[in-house]
Design a protein around this motif. Structure first.
Motif, mmCIF file in Angstrom:
data_model
loop_
_atom_site.group_PDB
_atom_site.id
_atom_site.type_symbol
_atom_site.label_atom_id
_atom_site.label_comp_id
_atom_site.label_asym_id
_atom_site.label_seq_id
_atom_site.Cartn_x
_atom_site.Cartn_y
_atom_site.Cartn_z
ATOM 1 N N UNK A 54 62.729 -52.570 -22.897
ATOM 2 C CA UNK A 54 61.818 -52.012 -23.893
ATOM 3 C C UNK A 54 62.247 -50.625 -24.370
ATOM 4 N N UNK A 55 63.129 -49.948 -23.657
ATOM 5 C CA UNK A 55 63.595 -48.636 -24.111
ATOM 6 C C UNK A 55 64.627 -48.753 -25.234
ATOM 7 N N UNK A 56 65.211 -49.921 -25.409
ATOM 8 C CA UNK A 56 66.216 -50.122 -26.458
ATOM 9 C C UNK A 56 65.586 -50.132 -27.844
ATOM 10 N N UNK A 57 64.277 -50.325 -27.908
ATOM 11 C CA UNK A 57 63.596 -50.312 -29.192
ATOM 12 C C UNK A 57 63.732 -48.941 -29.853
ATOM 13 N N UNK A 58 63.723 -47.885 -29.050
ATOM 14 C CA UNK A 58 63.815 -46.534 -29.598
ATOM 15 C C UNK A 58 65.205 -46.222 -30.139
ATOM 16 N N UNK A 59 66.244 -46.691 -29.457
ATOM 17 C CA UNK A 59 67.598 -46.334 -29.873
ATOM 18 C C UNK A 59 68.255 -47.376 -30.773
ATOM 19 N N UNK A 60 68.008 -48.642 -30.528
ATOM 20 C CA UNK A 60 68.680 -49.706 -31.278
ATOM 21 C C UNK A 60 67.742 -50.511 -32.170
ATOM 22 N N UNK A 61 66.469 -50.202 -32.144
ATOM 23 C CA UNK A 61 65.459 -50.919 -32.942
ATOM 24 C C UNK A 61 65.488 -52.422 -32.658
ATOM 25 N N UNK A 62 65.635 -52.761 -31.382
ATOM 26 C CA UNK A 62 65.707 -54.155 -30.952
ATOM 27 C C UNK A 62 64.551 -54.408 -29.986
ATOM 28 N N UNK A 63 63.827 -55.489 -30.181
ATOM 29 C CA UNK A 63 62.669 -55.787 -29.339
ATOM 30 C C UNK A 63 63.082 -56.096 -27.904
ATOM 31 N N UNK A 64 62.143 -56.009 -27.004
ATOM 32 C CA UNK A 64 62.404 -56.262 -25.592
ATOM 33 C C UNK A 64 62.945 -57.675 -25.370
ATOM 34 N N UNK A 65 62.326 -58.664 -25.999
ATOM 35 C CA UNK A 65 62.762 -60.050 -25.796
ATOM 36 C C UNK A 65 64.172 -60.278 -26.341
ATOM 37 N N UNK A 94 68.082 -61.506 -44.655
ATOM 38 C CA UNK A 94 68.642 -60.185 -44.333
ATOM 39 C C UNK A 94 69.595 -60.318 -43.150
ATOM 40 N N UNK A 95 70.585 -59.441 -43.073
ATOM 41 C CA UNK A 95 71.496 -59.512 -41.933
ATOM 42 C C UNK A 95 70.778 -59.194 -40.631
ATOM 43 N N UNK A 96 71.096 -59.964 -39.599
ATOM 44 C CA UNK A 96 70.519 -59.716 -38.283
ATOM 45 C C UNK A 96 71.285 -58.608 -37.573
ATOM 46 N N UNK A 97 71.099 -58.521 -36.277
ATOM 47 C CA UNK A 97 71.787 -57.495 -35.498
ATOM 48 C C UNK A 97 73.286 -57.758 -35.500
ATOM 49 N N UNK A 98 74.040 -56.692 -35.569
ATOM 50 C CA UNK A 98 75.496 -56.808 -35.592
ATOM 51 C C UNK A 98 76.030 -57.061 -34.184
ATOM 52 N N UNK A 99 77.239 -57.594 -34.092
ATOM 53 C CA UNK A 99 77.855 -57.781 -32.772
ATOM 54 C C UNK A 99 77.978 -56.458 -32.008
ATOM 55 N N UNK A 100 78.274 -55.380 -32.730
ATOM 56 C CA UNK A 100 78.376 -54.067 -32.088
ATOM 57 C C UNK A 100 77.052 -53.664 -31.444
#
Length: 116
Positions: free
Chosen positions: A79-90, A56-62
């Motif tokens: 850890x707050x980026x998980x809510x807006x960008x669905x990206x884990x803290x690490x 599956x495609x990973x996170x986009x450059x944008x």
């Protein structure tokens, strides 16, 4: 889905938000973001979209640049980026580290000077 929302809101031809909204939220003009994104992608392959192990495609450059900019501009915790960008803290922390290193490589000669 997060990438599609980001693109529809700020980057595709039929924008949801205006250029003024973009400048307010990203703290820069749209054309500067595009230029920054292009330069970062050329220097560091981390900012090119890849596939994950499942194909599956990973996170986009944008998404990656947006996360790094928001963390720096607003002091947002990773850890707050998980809510807006669905990206884990690490992943957010890795992205921020790659972004900062790349910015130094790209703009060091032009903007970083020895103190006098």
């Amino acid at each position: 889905m997060t990438h599609a929302n980001l693109m529809n809101n700020y980057f595709n031809p039929n924008l949801v938000y205006t250029q003024e909204d973009f400048q307010y939220r990203f703290l820069m003009r749209h054309h500067f973001f595009k230029s920054l994104l292009r330069e970062v992608q050329q220097v560091n392959s981390y900012f090119r979209q890849k596939q994950d192990r499942a194909g599956r495609p990973g996170f986009s450059p944008h998404q990656k640049v947006t996360v790094a900019l928001r963390m720096m501009a607003y002091g947002s915790p990773a850890d707050s980026m998980d809510e807006t960008q669905c990206m884990s803290e690490s992943t957010c922390l890795d992205t921020l580290e790659h972004f900062c290193d790349t910015i130094v490589k790209v703009y060091k000669e032009e903007y970083l000077r020895e103190p006098n």
